[in-house]
Design a protein around this motif. Sequence first.
Motif, PDB file in Angstrom:
ATOM      1  N   ARG A 176       5.966  -1.092   0.666  1.00 39.32           N
ATOM      2  CA  ARG A 176       6.756  -2.269   0.315  1.00 39.32           C
ATOM      3  C   ARG A 176       8.164  -1.881  -0.124  1.00 39.32           C
ATOM      4  O   ARG A 176       9.141  -2.460   0.317  1.00 39.32           O
ATOM      5  N   SER A 177       8.274  -0.880  -0.993  1.00 40.41           N
ATOM      6  CA  SER A 177       9.582  -0.550  -1.561  1.00 40.41           C
ATOM      7  C   SER A 177      10.301   0.569  -0.822  1.00 40.41           C
ATOM      8  O   SER A 177      11.517   0.698  -0.935  1.00 40.41           O
ATOM      9  N   GLY A 178       9.540   1.385  -0.100  1.00 43.86           N
ATOM     10  CA  GLY A 178      10.133   2.551   0.544  1.00 43.86           C
ATOM     11  C   GLY A 178      10.315   3.732  -0.392  1.00 43.86           C
ATOM     12  O   GLY A 178      10.841   4.772   0.026  1.00 43.86           O
ATOM     13  N   SER A 179       9.871   3.590  -1.631  1.00 47.93           N
ATOM     14  CA  SER A 179       9.982   4.709  -2.573  1.00 47.93           C
ATOM     15  C   SER A 179       9.146   5.882  -2.102  1.00 47.93           C
ATOM     16  O   SER A 179       8.092   5.704  -1.500  1.00 47.93           O
ATOM     17  N   THR A 180       9.624   7.080  -2.391  1.00 52.71           N
ATOM     18  CA  THR A 180       8.915   8.289  -1.977  1.00 52.71           C
ATOM     19  C   THR A 180       8.723   9.240  -3.149  1.00 52.71           C
ATOM     20  O   THR A 180       9.412   9.159  -4.170  1.00 52.71           O
ATOM     21  N   ALA A 191      -4.524   6.590   2.535  1.00 56.60           N
ATOM     22  CA  ALA A 191      -3.981   5.267   2.235  1.00 56.60           C
ATOM     23  C   ALA A 191      -4.584   4.726   0.947  1.00 56.60           C
ATOM     24  O   ALA A 191      -5.762   4.944   0.659  1.00 56.60           O
ATOM     25  N   ASP A 192      -3.760   3.997   0.213  1.00 60.59           N
ATOM     26  CA  ASP A 192      -4.178   3.440  -1.069  1.00 60.59           C
ATOM     27  C   ASP A 192      -3.635   2.024  -1.191  1.00 60.59           C
ATOM     28  O   ASP A 192      -2.437   1.816  -0.966  1.00 60.59           O
ATOM     29  N   TYR A 193      -4.504   1.071  -1.539  1.00 59.28           N
ATOM     30  CA  TYR A 193      -4.055  -0.303  -1.756  1.00 59.28           C
ATOM     31  C   TYR A 193      -3.392  -0.380  -3.111  1.00 59.28           C
ATOM     32  O   TYR A 193      -4.024  -0.698  -4.110  1.00 59.28           O
ATOM     33  N   SER A 194      -2.127  -0.042  -3.147  1.00 66.92           N
ATOM     34  CA  SER A 194      -1.441   0.004  -4.427  1.00 66.92           C
ATOM     35  C   SER A 194       0.047   0.012  -4.191  1.00 66.92           C
ATOM     36  O   SER A 194       0.512   0.279  -3.086  1.00 66.92           O
ATOM     37  N   SER A 195       0.792  -0.267  -5.229  1.00 62.71           N
ATOM     38  CA  SER A 195       2.240  -0.125  -5.171  1.00 62.71           C
ATOM     39  C   SER A 195       2.706   1.080  -5.963  1.00 62.71           C
ATOM     40  O   SER A 195       3.893   1.330  -6.078  1.00 62.71           O
ATOM     41  N   THR A 196       1.739   1.825  -6.494  1.00 60.59           N
ATOM     42  CA  THR A 196       2.057   2.992  -7.309  1.00 60.59           C
ATOM     43  C   THR A 196       1.864   4.271  -6.506  1.00 60.59           C
ATOM     44  O   THR A 196       0.805   4.477  -5.917  1.00 60.59           O
ATOM     45  N   TYR A 237       0.826  -1.190   0.000  1.00 65.26           N
ATOM     46  CA  TYR A 237       0.000   0.000   0.000  1.00 65.26           C
ATOM     47  C   TYR A 237       0.866   1.249   0.000  1.00 65.26           C
ATOM     48  O   TYR A 237       2.078   1.185   0.200  1.00 65.26           O
ATOM     49  N   VAL A 238       0.231   2.344  -0.242  1.00 61.09           N
ATOM     50  CA  VAL A 238       0.890   3.653  -0.252  1.00 61.09           C
ATOM     51  C   VAL A 238       0.231   4.529   0.806  1.00 61.09           C
ATOM     52  O   VAL A 238      -0.991   4.550   0.924  1.00 61.09           O
TER      53      VAL A 238
END
Length: 123
Positions: free
Chosen positions: A54-58, A97-102, A32-33
């Motif tokens: 998941r990735s820690g990307s910001t 919050a968003d159920y996504s990896s984007t 999630y984001v």
Amino acid sequence: QVQLVESGGGLVQAGGSLRLSCAASGRTFTSYVLGWFRQAPGKEREFVAAISWRSGSTDYADSVKGRFTISRSNAKSTVLQMNSLKPEDTAVYYCAADYSSTLGRRSADYDYWGQGTQVTVSS
């Protein structure tokens, strides 16, 4: 369902710092984001920052890049560290919050929202 609760808002002088927290509870999810948005009086809600759990990307809005930092504080919480605050940062800040990896920048990208916390920066 996911519940989001923001804390840490307040009044600060220009040049000061504040630390906002967003605690998530309820449904457990692994991808999630978490994002932060803000809305000033008479203006539309705007994107501030987002982090992929998941990735820690910001991702950051240009207006806050270099001054604000978003991070993960534990399994279901995020922190927005705001430094070098300006009067134009005054707004109600919302966690989402968003159920996504984007990483999304639109309000419509997010499924769940907190109630908001007021940040006021005096000149």
